[in-house]
Design an enzyme around this catalytic site. Structure first.
Site, PDB file in Angstrom:
ATOM      1  N   HIS A 153      -0.695   4.460   1.972  1.00 37.18           N
ATOM      2  CA  HIS A 153      -1.861   4.527   2.867  1.00 37.18           C
ATOM      3  C   HIS A 153      -3.155   4.321   2.066  1.00 37.18           C
ATOM      4  O   HIS A 153      -4.062   3.597   2.503  1.00 37.18           O
ATOM      5  CB  HIS A 153      -1.872   5.887   3.583  1.00 37.18           C
ATOM      6  CG  HIS A 153      -3.024   6.112   4.506  1.00 37.18           C
ATOM      7  ND1 HIS A 153      -2.894   6.159   5.875  1.00 37.18           N
ATOM      8  CD2 HIS A 153      -4.342   6.321   4.247  1.00 37.18           C
ATOM      9  CE1 HIS A 153      -4.096   6.378   6.429  1.00 37.18           C
ATOM     10  NE2 HIS A 153      -4.982   6.488   5.461  1.00 37.18           N
ATOM     11  N   GLU A 154      -3.206   4.953   0.870  1.00 40.56           N
ATOM     12  CA  GLU A 154      -4.437   4.854   0.044  1.00 40.56           C
ATOM     13  C   GLU A 154      -4.600   3.468  -0.561  1.00 40.56           C
ATOM     14  O   GLU A 154      -5.706   2.914  -0.548  1.00 40.56           O
ATOM     15  CB  GLU A 154      -4.445   5.923  -1.059  1.00 40.56           C
ATOM     16  CG  GLU A 154      -4.312   7.356  -0.574  1.00 40.56           C
ATOM     17  CD  GLU A 154      -5.161   7.677   0.647  1.00 40.56           C
ATOM     18  OE1 GLU A 154      -4.705   8.462   1.490  1.00 40.56           O
ATOM     19  OE2 GLU A 154      -6.267   7.111   0.796  1.00 40.56           O
TER      20      GLU A 154
END
Ligand SMILES: O=CN(O)C[C@@H](CC1CCCC1)C(=O)N1NCCC[C@H]1C(=O)Nc1ccccn1
Ligand code: NI
Length: 183
Positions: A153-154
Site C-alpha cells: 500500500h505504501e
C-alpha cells in the site's frame, strides 16, 4: 508533531505523482522527515495521544501523503506472531513477490481518503523489499501477511497509485484467481 492537517487528501495532485529517489546518504532533513512519519504512526496508535490530537490510527505512511514527493515510507504494524515491525525506509523497492495473492477481508482504507471504498484489493501474499534505513543501513525484508500488505500500500503511494485503483470493476468483490498450481 505531524497531525491530520499535514496529510493531503485525494484530489491533491501530489498523490498522483511518482515520487523521486532520495539521494543517499540521507540528509539531516530527510532523516528528520522520516522520523516524524514514524512518530506520527506511534502517536496515532496511542489511544490518548490519538484522541487528544484527533489522529486516525495508521499502520503506514508514505511521504507523498504529507506532500513530500520523495521515496520514503514508514510502517508500524504487528506481524502474525505479534512482533512489531516499526521501520522507516528510504527508496523502498519490491525486489520480488509470490504469484499467490491475498487481500484484507474488510478491504482497505487510506488516511488520504475520507470515504469508504468497498472492494477486494488484491496484494501479493509474500514480498521481498529492499531499502535504506534511517541509520543508513541497506536492508532486505521478507514479508508476508499484514506487513506485506502494508508495504505494498505504501510503495503504491510512491508511484501515485491509490488502493481503489486495484479494486476490480465492475465486480469489486470478485475473488482474485489462485495461481495455477505448478505441476
Ligand atoms: O498509506 C497509508 N495509509 O493511508 C494509512 C493506512 C494504511 C493501511 C491501509 C490498508 C493497508 C495499509 C492505514 O493505516 N489505515 N487506513 C485508514 C483506516 C485506518 C488505517 C488502518 O487500516 N489501520 C489498521 C489496519 C489493520 C490493522 C490495524 N490498523
Ligand atoms: Ni494510504
Amino acid at each position: 508533531m505531524l497531525t491530520m492537517k499535514d496529510i493531503i487528501r485525494e484530489g491533491h495532485p501530489t498523490l498522483r505523482q511518482v515520487a523521486k529517489e532520495v539521494s543517499l546518504p540521507p540528509s539531516a532533513e530527510d532523516i528528520s522527515i522520516l522520523k516524524k512519519m514514524m512518530e506520527f504512526l506511534m502517536d496515532s496508535q496511542d489511544p490518548e495521544i490519538a484522541e487528544k490530537y484527533g489522529l486516525r490510527p495508521g499502520v503506514g505512511l508514505a511521504a507523498p501523503q504529507i506532500n513530500i514527493n520523495k521515496r520514503m515510507i514508514a510502517v508500524r504494524v504487528e506481524d502474525q506472531r505479534g512482533e512489531l515491525i516499526d521501520i522507516g525506509l528510504f527508496n523502498p523497492k519490491m525486489i520480488s513477490h509470490s504469484l499467490e495473492t491475498t487481500f484484507l477481508d474488510n478491504g482497505e482504507g487510506c488516511l488520504s481518503v475520507d470515504r469508504d471504498v468497498p472492494g477486494i484489493v488484491p496484494r501479493y501474499a509474500r514480498i521481498k523489499v529492499s531499502g535504506t534505513t534511517i541509520d543508513g543501513e541497506n536492508v532486505t525484508l521478507k514479508l508476508k501477511g499484514m506487513p506485506a500488505i502494508v508495504f505494498q500500500h505504501e510503495i503504491d503511494h510512491l508511484n501515485g497509485i491509490m488502493f481503489y485503483d486495484r479494486i476490480e470493476q465492475p465486480d469489486p468483490f470478485k475473488q482474485p484467481l489462485p495461481p495455477k498450481e505448478v505441476v
